[in-house]
Enzyme design. Structure first.
Site, PDB file in Angstrom:
ATOM      1  N   ARG A  12       0.850  -1.219   0.000  1.00  0.00           N
ATOM      2  CA  ARG A  12       0.000   0.000   0.000  1.00  0.00           C
ATOM      3  C   ARG A  12       0.868   1.245   0.000  1.00  0.00           C
ATOM      4  O   ARG A  12       2.087   1.161   0.178  1.00  0.00           O
ATOM      5  CB  ARG A  12      -0.973   0.001   1.184  1.00  0.00           C
ATOM      6  CG  ARG A  12      -0.305   0.028   2.538  1.00  0.00           C
ATOM      7  CD  ARG A  12      -1.319  -0.187   3.653  1.00  0.00           C
ATOM      8  NE  ARG A  12      -0.659  -0.321   4.943  1.00  0.00           N
ATOM      9  CZ  ARG A  12      -0.427   0.705   5.771  1.00  0.00           C
ATOM     10  NH1 ARG A  12      -0.832   1.909   5.461  1.00  0.00           N
ATOM     11  NH2 ARG A  12       0.200   0.503   6.917  1.00  0.00           N
ATOM     12  N   ASP A  63       7.707  -9.278   9.392  1.00  0.00           N
ATOM     13  CA  ASP A  63       7.962  -8.018  10.085  1.00  0.00           C
ATOM     14  C   ASP A  63       9.453  -7.739   9.916  1.00  0.00           C
ATOM     15  O   ASP A  63      10.292  -8.391  10.551  1.00  0.00           O
ATOM     16  CB  ASP A  63       7.585  -8.175  11.567  1.00  0.00           C
ATOM     17  CG  ASP A  63       7.870  -6.907  12.358  1.00  0.00           C
ATOM     18  OD1 ASP A  63       8.676  -6.059  11.898  1.00  0.00           O
ATOM     19  OD2 ASP A  63       7.296  -6.768  13.454  1.00  0.00           O
ATOM     20  N   VAL A  64       9.779  -6.794   9.036  1.00  0.00           N
ATOM     21  CA  VAL A  64      11.186  -6.620   8.669  1.00  0.00           C
ATOM     22  C   VAL A  64      12.023  -5.944   9.766  1.00  0.00           C
ATOM     23  O   VAL A  64      13.236  -5.800   9.614  1.00  0.00           O
ATOM     24  CB  VAL A  64      11.353  -5.879   7.316  1.00  0.00           C
ATOM     25  CG1 VAL A  64      10.899  -6.759   6.165  1.00  0.00           C
ATOM     26  CG2 VAL A  64      10.655  -4.534   7.299  1.00  0.00           C
ATOM     27  N   SER A 147      13.540  10.291   3.799  1.00  0.00           N
ATOM     28  CA  SER A 147      12.481  11.294   3.918  1.00  0.00           C
ATOM     29  C   SER A 147      13.153  12.666   3.972  1.00  0.00           C
ATOM     30  O   SER A 147      14.336  12.767   4.337  1.00  0.00           O
ATOM     31  CB  SER A 147      11.717  11.075   5.220  1.00  0.00           C
ATOM     32  OG  SER A 147      10.943  12.204   5.550  1.00  0.00           O
ATOM     33  N   TYR A 160      12.092   9.356  14.106  1.00  0.00           N
ATOM     34  CA  TYR A 160      11.928   9.193  12.644  1.00  0.00           C
ATOM     35  C   TYR A 160      13.087   9.861  11.910  1.00  0.00           C
ATOM     36  O   TYR A 160      13.690   9.273  10.999  1.00  0.00           O
ATOM     37  CB  TYR A 160      10.585   9.807  12.253  1.00  0.00           C
ATOM     38  CG  TYR A 160      10.179   9.626  10.802  1.00  0.00           C
ATOM     39  CD1 TYR A 160       9.670   8.418  10.327  1.00  0.00           C
ATOM     40  CD2 TYR A 160      10.268  10.690   9.896  1.00  0.00           C
ATOM     41  CE1 TYR A 160       9.279   8.267   9.004  1.00  0.00           C
ATOM     42  CE2 TYR A 160       9.874  10.543   8.577  1.00  0.00           C
ATOM     43  CZ  TYR A 160       9.377   9.327   8.129  1.00  0.00           C
ATOM     44  OH  TYR A 160       8.983   9.184   6.813  1.00  0.00           O
ATOM     45  N   ALA A 162      16.059  10.598  13.043  1.00  0.00           N
ATOM     46  CA  ALA A 162      17.311   9.872  13.319  1.00  0.00           C
ATOM     47  C   ALA A 162      17.416   8.669  12.393  1.00  0.00           C
ATOM     48  O   ALA A 162      18.465   8.414  11.786  1.00  0.00           O
ATOM     49  CB  ALA A 162      17.346   9.426  14.777  1.00  0.00           C
ATOM     50  N   LYS A 164      15.834   8.174   9.496  1.00  0.00           N
ATOM     51  CA  LYS A 164      15.889   8.542   8.083  1.00  0.00           C
ATOM     52  C   LYS A 164      17.251   9.151   7.700  1.00  0.00           C
ATOM     53  O   LYS A 164      17.701   8.999   6.570  1.00  0.00           O
ATOM     54  CB  LYS A 164      14.739   9.491   7.728  1.00  0.00           C
ATOM     55  CG  LYS A 164      13.352   8.836   7.825  1.00  0.00           C
ATOM     56  CD  LYS A 164      13.223   7.645   6.893  1.00  0.00           C
ATOM     57  CE  LYS A 164      11.804   7.121   6.786  1.00  0.00           C
ATOM     58  NZ  LYS A 164      11.695   5.940   5.902  1.00  0.00           N
ATOM     59  N   ILE A 193       3.830  13.159   0.712  1.00  0.00           N
ATOM     60  CA  ILE A 193       3.152  12.351  -0.310  1.00  0.00           C
ATOM     61  C   ILE A 193       1.857  11.823   0.310  1.00  0.00           C
ATOM     62  O   ILE A 193       1.876  11.299   1.438  1.00  0.00           O
ATOM     63  CB  ILE A 193       4.051  11.154  -0.734  1.00  0.00           C
ATOM     64  CG1 ILE A 193       5.439  11.635  -1.214  1.00  0.00           C
ATOM     65  CG2 ILE A 193       3.356  10.309  -1.787  1.00  0.00           C
ATOM     66  CD1 ILE A 193       5.459  12.490  -2.476  1.00  0.00           C
TER      67      ILE A 193
HETATM   68  P1  NAP Z   1       2.138   3.874   4.647  1.00  0.00           P
HETATM   69  O1  NAP Z   1       1.076   4.121   3.623  1.00  0.00           O
HETATM   70  O2  NAP Z   1       1.817   4.061   6.077  1.00  0.00           O
HETATM   71  O3  NAP Z   1       2.735   2.414   4.385  1.00  0.00           O
HETATM   72  C1  NAP Z   1       3.736   1.910   5.213  1.00  0.00           C
HETATM   73  C2  NAP Z   1       4.168   0.570   4.676  1.00  0.00           C
HETATM   74  O4  NAP Z   1       5.217   0.077   5.511  1.00  0.00           O
HETATM   75  C3  NAP Z   1       3.040  -0.461   4.694  1.00  0.00           C
HETATM   76  O5  NAP Z   1       3.099  -1.231   3.526  1.00  0.00           O
HETATM   77  C4  NAP Z   1       3.391  -1.308   5.913  1.00  0.00           C
HETATM   78  O6  NAP Z   1       2.991  -2.645   5.815  1.00  0.00           O
HETATM   79  C5  NAP Z   1       4.897  -1.261   5.879  1.00  0.00           C
HETATM   80  N1  NAP Z   1       5.493  -1.618   7.178  1.00  0.00           N
HETATM   81  C6  NAP Z   1       5.508  -0.882   8.314  1.00  0.00           C
HETATM   82  N2  NAP Z   1       6.150  -1.556   9.285  1.00  0.00           N
HETATM   83  C7  NAP Z   1       6.564  -2.728   8.733  1.00  0.00           C
HETATM   84  C8  NAP Z   1       7.301  -3.846   9.220  1.00  0.00           C
HETATM   85  N3  NAP Z   1       7.755  -3.886  10.489  1.00  0.00           N
HETATM   86  N4  NAP Z   1       7.533  -4.881   8.388  1.00  0.00           N
HETATM   87  C9  NAP Z   1       7.082  -4.861   7.094  1.00  0.00           C
HETATM   88  N5  NAP Z   1       6.381  -3.817   6.577  1.00  0.00           N
HETATM   89  C10 NAP Z   1       6.125  -2.777   7.390  1.00  0.00           C
HETATM   90  O7  NAP Z   1       3.379   4.826   4.397  1.00  0.00           O
HETATM   91  P2  NAP Z   1       3.991   5.441   3.059  1.00  0.00           P
HETATM   92  O8  NAP Z   1       3.675   6.877   3.083  1.00  0.00           O
HETATM   93  O9  NAP Z   1       3.634   4.619   1.891  1.00  0.00           O
HETATM   94  O10 NAP Z   1       5.537   5.301   3.419  1.00  0.00           O
HETATM   95  C11 NAP Z   1       6.423   4.454   2.693  1.00  0.00           C
HETATM   96  C12 NAP Z   1       7.839   4.918   3.015  1.00  0.00           C
HETATM   97  O11 NAP Z   1       8.004   6.282   2.574  1.00  0.00           O
HETATM   98  C13 NAP Z   1       8.168   4.924   4.508  1.00  0.00           C
HETATM   99  O12 NAP Z   1       9.503   4.513   4.706  1.00  0.00           O
HETATM  100  C14 NAP Z   1       8.002   6.397   4.893  1.00  0.00           C
HETATM  101  O13 NAP Z   1       8.759   6.728   6.026  1.00  0.00           O
HETATM  102  C15 NAP Z   1       8.500   7.073   3.644  1.00  0.00           C
HETATM  103  N6  NAP Z   1       8.030   8.456   3.491  1.00  0.00           N
HETATM  104  C16 NAP Z   1       6.720   8.748   3.341  1.00  0.00           C
HETATM  105  C17 NAP Z   1       6.332  10.087   3.197  1.00  0.00           C
HETATM  106  C18 NAP Z   1       4.895  10.506   3.012  1.00  0.00           C
HETATM  107  O14 NAP Z   1       4.627  11.718   3.036  1.00  0.00           O
HETATM  108  N7  NAP Z   1       3.967   9.603   2.814  1.00  0.00           N
HETATM  109  C19 NAP Z   1       7.299  11.083   3.216  1.00  0.00           C
HETATM  110  C20 NAP Z   1       8.635  10.743   3.380  1.00  0.00           C
HETATM  111  C21 NAP Z   1       8.990   9.422   3.497  1.00  0.00           C
HETATM  112  P3  NAP Z   1       1.631  -3.181   6.535  1.00  0.00           P
HETATM  113  O15 NAP Z   1       0.497  -2.522   5.813  1.00  0.00           O
HETATM  114  O16 NAP Z   1       1.672  -4.640   6.342  1.00  0.00           O
HETATM  115  O17 NAP Z   1       1.728  -2.764   7.964  1.00  0.00           O
END
Ligand code: NAP
Length: 251
Positions: A12, A63-64, A147, A160, A162, A164, A193
């Site tokens: 997702r 769970d990674v 990020s 977070y 730290a 990133k 995003i």
């Molecule tokens: P998200 O919609 O909340 O999705 C997070 C994803 O991480 C999910 O697929 C979740 O899997 C997975 N996940 C979390 N903990 C996990 C674990 N222990 N083992 C395996 N999978 C795990 O977030 P997103 O916005 O798509 O974020 C994706 C990446 O982009 C992240 O690293 C986030 O920090 C980074 N990011 C996002 C933004 C933003 O604005 N959205 C900005 C900067 C960076 P489950 O559904 O199975 O829990």
């Protein structure tokens, strides 16, 4: 021969868009998820990928943040696709959004383990399957999701930020260590995003913050997928940070 890519948290949000991009680029995709609720999403995505792009895929629960579960993810991949892994996208991530006095040790440890330690675990386990078959003409790639929080600071997100920032250091060091063995390591540092991660925060505060983005809007997951495509095609690029952020943070 078909290439294989593993993506953590691939069901997702940004991960889903990156899974689709990898499939579009011809990779067999190993979609990792953790939560039971994401099992259905992963299976639906796997079906969509196969129908749209004709590549094979595999859905693996792990769970990674836990090394042994990463071992399971990698061994399942090797069992199905063989001992050549061409691409690893470390994408899984969580946030806390809590001030640093009230945050608990358990909460910040979970953020560090998920957002940084998992990247070390997965890189440690996958690199042996990259260096055994990569060279100048057949490159392998690790792409790590950081990020803008890893480039600057964000209030109430010390853990977070730290993690990133750590991801950027990890990527640069691995890029240097493995450049001569045909493995490129780069980082994507997204700005804001629209995914569940942002939907969870106060929407008034989010609107106010979005107004400060020079391009004037919150980005889409496709903006991160484009960055992944660029990195995978840019054969002379390693150790770099690409930050699609609408001008929000300049490096
Ligand atoms: P998200 O919609 O909340 O999705 C997070 C994803 O991480 C999910 O697929 C979740 O899997 C997975 N996940 C979390 N903990 C996990 C674990 N222990 N083992 C395996 N999978 C795990 O977030 P997103 O916005 O798509 O974020 C994706 C990446 O982009 C992240 O690293 C986030 O920090 C980074 N990011 C996002 C933004 C933003 O604005 N959205 C900005 C900067 C960076 P489950 O559904 O199975 O829990």
């Amino acid at each position: 021969m078909a290439k294989t890519a593993i993506i953590t948290g691939g069901s997702r949000g940004i991960g889903r868009a990156l899974s689709l991009k990898l499939a579009e680029m011809g990779y067999n995709v190993v979609i990792n998820y953790r939560s039971t609720s994401s099992k259905v999403l992963s299976d639906e995505l796997a079906k969509e990928i196969e129908e749209k792009y004709g590549v094979k895929n595999l859905v693996v629960k792990a769970d990674v943040s836990i090394y042994e579960e990463c071992e399971h993810l990698v061994s399942e991949t090797v069992k199905v696709f063989g001992d050549h892994i061409d691409c690893l996208v470390n994408n899984a991530g969580i946030t806390n959004n809590c001030n640093f006095i009230d945050i608990t040790k358990e909460a910040y440890t979970r953020v560090i383990n998920t957002n940084l330690m998992s990247f070390l675990h997965m890189s440690h386990l996958v690199l042996p399957y990259m260096v055994n078959h990569s060279d100048k003409d057949h490159q392998c790639n690790i792409v790590n999701t950081s990020s803008v929080g890893g480039l600057t600071g964000v209030i109430n997100q010390a853990d977070y930020c730290a993690a990133k920032s750590g991801v950027i250091g990890l990527s640069r060091a691995l890029a240097l260590e493995f450049a001569s063995r045909g493995v490129r390591v780069n980082t994507i540092a997204p700005g804001m995003i629209m995914t569940d991660m942002l939907r969870g925060v106060n929407q008034d505060e989010l609107r106010a913050l979005a107004a400060t983005i020079p391009e004037g809007y919150i980005g889409d997951v496709s903006d991160i997928a484009s960055a992944l495509e660029y990195i995978l095609k840019a054969t002379y690029l390693t150790g770099q940070v690409i930050s699609p952020n609408g001008g929000f943070v300049l490096q």
